[in-house]
Design a protein around this motif. Structure first.
Motif, PDB file in Angstrom:
ATOM      1  N   ILE A   1       0.818  -1.206   0.000  1.00 25.32           N
ATOM      2  CA  ILE A   1       0.000   0.000   0.000  1.00 25.32           C
ATOM      3  C   ILE A   1       0.859   1.266   0.000  1.00 25.32           C
ATOM      4  CG2 ILE A   1      -0.210   0.166   2.508  1.00 25.32           C
ATOM      5  CD1 ILE A   1      -2.927   0.898  -0.145  1.00 25.32           C
ATOM      6  N   ASN A   2       2.067   1.237   0.600  1.00 24.85           N
ATOM      7  CA  ASN A   2       2.930   2.418   0.569  1.00 24.85           C
ATOM      8  C   ASN A   2       3.354   2.763  -0.852  1.00 24.85           C
ATOM      9  OD1 ASN A   2       2.797   2.835   3.277  1.00 24.85           O
ATOM     10  ND2 ASN A   2       4.943   2.427   3.716  1.00 24.85           N
ATOM     11  N   ALA A   3       3.779   1.753  -1.585  1.00 22.23           N
ATOM     12  CA  ALA A   3       4.198   1.981  -2.966  1.00 22.23           C
ATOM     13  C   ALA A   3       3.014   2.411  -3.832  1.00 22.23           C
ATOM     14  CB  ALA A   3       4.840   0.720  -3.542  1.00 22.23           C
ATOM     15  N   LEU A   4       1.861   1.807  -3.597  1.00 23.42           N
ATOM     16  CA  LEU A   4       0.673   2.157  -4.374  1.00 23.42           C
ATOM     17  C   LEU A   4       0.211   3.580  -4.066  1.00 23.42           C
ATOM     18  CD1 LEU A   4      -1.234  -1.244  -4.065  1.00 23.42           C
ATOM     19  CD2 LEU A   4      -0.057  -0.342  -6.083  1.00 23.42           C
ATOM     20  N   SER A   5       0.379   4.019  -2.820  1.00 23.39           N
ATOM     21  CA  SER A   5       0.035   5.400  -2.464  1.00 23.39           C
ATOM     22  C   SER A   5       0.928   6.386  -3.208  1.00 23.39           C
ATOM     23  CB  SER A   5       0.161   5.605  -0.951  1.00 23.39           C
ATOM     24  OG  SER A   5      -0.740   4.784  -0.239  1.00 23.39           O
ATOM     25  N   LYS A   6       2.208   6.053  -3.305  1.00 23.77           N
ATOM     26  CA  LYS A   6       3.114   6.926  -4.054  1.00 23.77           C
ATOM     27  C   LYS A   6       2.777   6.923  -5.538  1.00 23.77           C
ATOM     28  CE  LYS A   6       7.138   7.203  -1.065  1.00 23.77           C
ATOM     29  NZ  LYS A   6       8.613   7.095  -0.989  1.00 23.77           N
ATOM     30  N   LEU A   7       2.253   5.804  -6.027  1.00 23.10           N
ATOM     31  CA  LEU A   7       1.845   5.750  -7.426  1.00 23.10           C
ATOM     32  C   LEU A   7       0.673   6.695  -7.674  1.00 23.10           C
ATOM     33  CD1 LEU A   7       2.359   4.408 -10.161  1.00 23.10           C
ATOM     34  CD2 LEU A   7       0.743   2.608  -9.507  1.00 23.10           C
ATOM     35  N   VAL A   8      -0.246   6.784  -6.722  1.00 27.09           N
ATOM     36  CA  VAL A   8      -1.372   7.715  -6.834  1.00 27.09           C
ATOM     37  C   VAL A   8      -0.866   9.159  -6.812  1.00 27.09           C
ATOM     38  CG1 VAL A   8      -3.496   8.531  -5.735  1.00 27.09           C
ATOM     39  CG2 VAL A   8      -3.014   6.080  -5.831  1.00 27.09           C
TER      40      VAL A   8
ATOM     41  N   LEU B   1       8.765   2.109  -7.804  1.00 36.74           N
ATOM     42  CA  LEU B   1       7.446   2.102  -8.432  1.00 36.74           C
ATOM     43  C   LEU B   1       7.480   1.405  -9.790  1.00 36.74           C
ATOM     44  CD1 LEU B   1       6.205   5.738  -7.648  1.00 36.74           C
ATOM     45  CD2 LEU B   1       5.688   3.640  -6.405  1.00 36.74           C
ATOM     46  N   PHE B   2       8.623   1.485 -10.453  1.00 34.21           N
ATOM     47  CA  PHE B   2       8.735   0.889 -11.782  1.00 34.21           C
ATOM     48  C   PHE B   2       8.949  -0.617 -11.725  1.00 34.21           C
ATOM     49  CE2 PHE B   2      10.188   5.294 -12.071  1.00 34.21           C
ATOM     50  CZ  PHE B   2       9.353   5.783 -13.078  1.00 34.21           C
ATOM     51  N   HIS B   3       9.171  -1.143 -10.501  1.00 39.68           N
ATOM     52  CA  HIS B   3       9.354  -2.581 -10.340  1.00 39.68           C
ATOM     53  C   HIS B   3       8.088  -3.266  -9.831  1.00 39.68           C
ATOM     54  CE1 HIS B   3      13.571  -1.918 -11.130  1.00 39.68           C
ATOM     55  NE2 HIS B   3      13.686  -1.111 -10.079  1.00 39.68           N
ATOM     56  N   LEU B   4       7.013  -2.508  -9.716  1.00 38.94           N
ATOM     57  CA  LEU B   4       5.764  -3.102  -9.234  1.00 38.94           C
ATOM     58  C   LEU B   4       5.129  -4.016 -10.281  1.00 38.94           C
ATOM     59  CD1 LEU B   4       4.076  -0.042  -7.463  1.00 38.94           C
ATOM     60  CD2 LEU B   4       5.073  -2.052  -6.362  1.00 38.94           C
ATOM     61  N   VAL B   5       5.413  -3.760 -11.546  1.00 40.63           N
ATOM     62  CA  VAL B   5       4.724  -4.454 -12.634  1.00 40.63           C
ATOM     63  C   VAL B   5       5.680  -5.413 -13.329  1.00 40.63           C
ATOM     64  CG1 VAL B   5       3.530  -4.184 -14.835  1.00 40.63           C
ATOM     65  CG2 VAL B   5       3.150  -2.530 -12.982  1.00 40.63           C
ATOM     66  N   ASP B   6       5.201  -6.628 -13.513  1.00 38.02           N
ATOM     67  CA  ASP B   6       5.877  -7.624 -14.353  1.00 38.02           C
ATOM     68  C   ASP B   6       4.951  -7.901 -15.534  1.00 38.02           C
ATOM     69  OD1 ASP B   6       7.115  -9.750 -15.570  1.00 38.02           O
ATOM     70  OD2 ASP B   6       7.464 -10.887 -13.726  1.00 38.02           O
ATOM     71  N   ILE B   7       5.294  -7.347 -16.698  1.00 38.07           N
ATOM     72  CA  ILE B   7       4.419  -7.440 -17.866  1.00 38.07           C
ATOM     73  C   ILE B   7       4.106  -8.890 -18.211  1.00 38.07           C
ATOM     74  CG2 ILE B   7       4.225  -6.932 -20.338  1.00 38.07           C
ATOM     75  CD1 ILE B   7       3.884  -4.509 -18.610  1.00 38.07           C
ATOM     76  N   GLY B   8       5.046  -9.784 -17.967  1.00 40.06           N
ATOM     77  CA  GLY B   8       4.821 -11.185 -18.300  1.00 40.06           C
ATOM     78  C   GLY B   8       3.754 -11.854 -17.461  1.00 40.06           C
TER      79      GLY B   8
ATOM     80  N   VAL C   1      11.217   6.043  -4.936  1.00 42.84           N
ATOM     81  CA  VAL C   1      10.403   6.294  -6.121  1.00 42.84           C
ATOM     82  C   VAL C   1      10.743   5.325  -7.249  1.00 42.84           C
ATOM     83  CG1 VAL C   1       9.816   8.017  -7.873  1.00 42.84           C
ATOM     84  CG2 VAL C   1      10.151   8.730  -5.494  1.00 42.84           C
ATOM     85  N   VAL C   2      12.006   4.961  -7.364  1.00 42.04           N
ATOM     86  CA  VAL C   2      12.402   4.063  -8.457  1.00 42.04           C
ATOM     87  C   VAL C   2      11.753   2.691  -8.326  1.00 42.04           C
ATOM     88  CG1 VAL C   2      14.585   5.229  -8.886  1.00 42.04           C
ATOM     89  CG2 VAL C   2      14.483   3.422  -7.169  1.00 42.04           C
TER      90      VAL C   2
END
Length: 487
Positions: free
Chosen positions: A178-185, A390-397, A387-388
């Protein structure tokens, strides 16, 4: 709430008969809402209220001052066009063409655009007797003025954004992140503000992730999480990664496609379609938004999920009720301040005072922060998220692309509601300014911000009309850049 205030501004003055006709021979102030006369606030407060006799004829001095004022207005940038579009406007005829399609009556008076507070612009002409030190002082004061009001706007925005993150990602499987997702918002809101600052015709506009699309984003995330967990039959770390990656990507795709639709609506001038909505539909939409926000707020207080009416039975527990009461009372207090106080600074001050009071009570009662956390009064600690990351939250595969078709009905509802609420926001800003705005152009701005936000994994947003009006009345004109830096 944003949308409910818009409805009051849009329809409240019609029944009361407060709209007054404008005489073509002697312009009169435009009274757009019955409370404006009583409060004597807003741009019309600078209009002269002394009636002129019918036989009044201007003197040579009056005519000279009037001519100078017209020349000053012509030298100022037009507020009806985006800064990026203004450079391509070659003739006054294009401005008249834009005003022709505006949503306000033709008899509006452009002098109503006078801000409540005037900034002291330095005089850059040579030989005026003003030294460079005075000019530098004025520039410094103006910059500090912008910083102060940008800080006030940030105080009003950031707590809401953390709450929005908790609502969008309300499912239990999202809580470890939730911390990372809050920063994404928050990152998404920075993108929105950047777009509004660059593309809006209003240099004082404030745009963030907004509550209009909150219901639909929450429904999408819960649907994705429930579907994947139901199919896998277990809650493992790998399954959680699939849920997280799928949710962020599909919500971003839904936001970007929404933005594309809004751009097309503005391009083909379809914003006026919302005028044909029946009032019962508008009222039902506003009522449901308000109920959903109340539901989500109480759920945050008791650290539990309230998704259906039967979940309100959780308040029958004595401890849960005790946790909910301060939040409910604070909400009532903030609502009263927002509705009753004429000073715009009282709302951000109140938002700061409430948590200060909480910690004063905590200190006076002899409770430690750890004891408050164990009792559910303070959130659990979690490691900070750079902040960096945030870009590791998603695995496109690991994205389940097949689930997007299940979200289409929800997306259609979100598109309708966000476009509708955005038009209402623009109408409210226009009415408060007393100046016509091109709703279709502003809808394109909302579309651009949502498209770029969605492409970067963000969420739906629009004008925050109450803060836009607040910034307009302070006289600040480039607050958006500073808000981006503070965020």
């Amino acid at each position: 709430m944003e949308a409910s205030t818009v409805l009051r501004k849009s329809y409240g003055s019609v029944g009361g008969g407060e709209l007054r006709s404008v005489n073509s021979s002697s312009p009169q102030p435009i009274h757009l809402h019955p409370t404006l006369d009583a409060l004597d606030v807003g741009p019309h407060a600078f209009r002269s209220s002394i009636p002129q006799p019918s036989s009044y004829s201007p003197t040579a001095i009056d005519q000279d001052l009037s001519q100078k004022r017209r020349l000053q207005c012509l030298s100022m940038p037009s507020t009806l066009n985006s800064p990026l579009l203004r450079r391509n406007m070659s003739s006054p005829g294009e401005k008249l063409k834009l005003e022709k399609h505006s949503t306000m009556p033709k008899s509006y008076d452009s002098s109503l655009s006078t801000p409540l507070v005037h900034m002291h612009a330095p005089d850059t002409r040579h030989g005026n007797g003003i030294d460079n030190s005075t000019e530098e002082t004025n520039k410094t004061e103006s910059f500090l003025y912008y910083v102060i009001y940008a800080f006030v706007n940030s105080i009003m925005c950031l707590p809401c954004l953390y709450g929005y993150a908790s609502v969008i990602f309300g499912h239990a499987i999202f809580q470890p992140h939730i911390n990372a997702l809050s920063k994404l918002v928050i990152f998404s809101s920075v993108i929105h503000q950047c777009c509004f600052t660059l593309f809006s015709s209003l240099p004082f506009s404030i745009g963030q992730v907004q509550d209009a699309g909150l219901i639909f984003l929450s429904a999408m995330s819960n649907k994705i999480a429930s579907r994947i967990l139901e199919e896998s039959g277990e809650d493992t770390e790998d399954v959680a990664e699939v849920v997280l990656s799928t949710t962020i990507v599909l919500l971003g795709l839904a936001t970007a496609s929404l933005g594309a639709v809004l751009i097309l609506m503005g391009k083909f001038r379809l914003a006026d379609v919302v005028a044909y909505l029946p009032l019962p539909v508008v009222g039902g939409y506003l009522a449901f938004i308000g109920y959903f926000c109340l539901e989500a707020g109480v759920a945050l207080c008791i650290n539990d999920t309230i998704m259906k009416p039967s979940d309100w039975a959780l308040l029958l527990d004595e401890h849960s009720l005790l946790l909910a009461i301060p939040g409910i009372l604070s909400g009532i207090a903030l609502t009263a301040v927002a509705r009753k106080c004429e000073d715009e600074a009282m709302l951000p001050i109140s938002m700061v005072v409430i948590p200060v009071i909480f910690y004063i009570v905590l200190l006076a009662g002899g409770w430690s922060l750890e004891e408050a956390r164990e009792g559910g009064w303070v959130g659990e600690t979690s490691p900070p998220v750079p902040v960096v990351d945030l870009f590791h939250l998603v695995d496109i595969g690991k994205v389940r692309w097949d689930l997007f078709k299940d979200l289409i009905p929800i997306w259609l509802g979100m598109t309708f509601v966000v476009s509708f609420s955005s038009c209402l926001d623009v109408a409210a800003i226009s009415m408060d300014m007393g100046q016509a705005l091109d709703t279709n152009n502003e809808l394109m701005t909302v579309g651009i911000s949502n498209f770029l936000s969605g492409c970067l994994g963000g969420f739906t947003g629009s004008y925050i009309f109450s803060q836009t009006i607040f910034t307009y009345r302070t006289g600040c004109r480039q607050d958006g850049y500073i808000i981006q830096l503070l965020s």
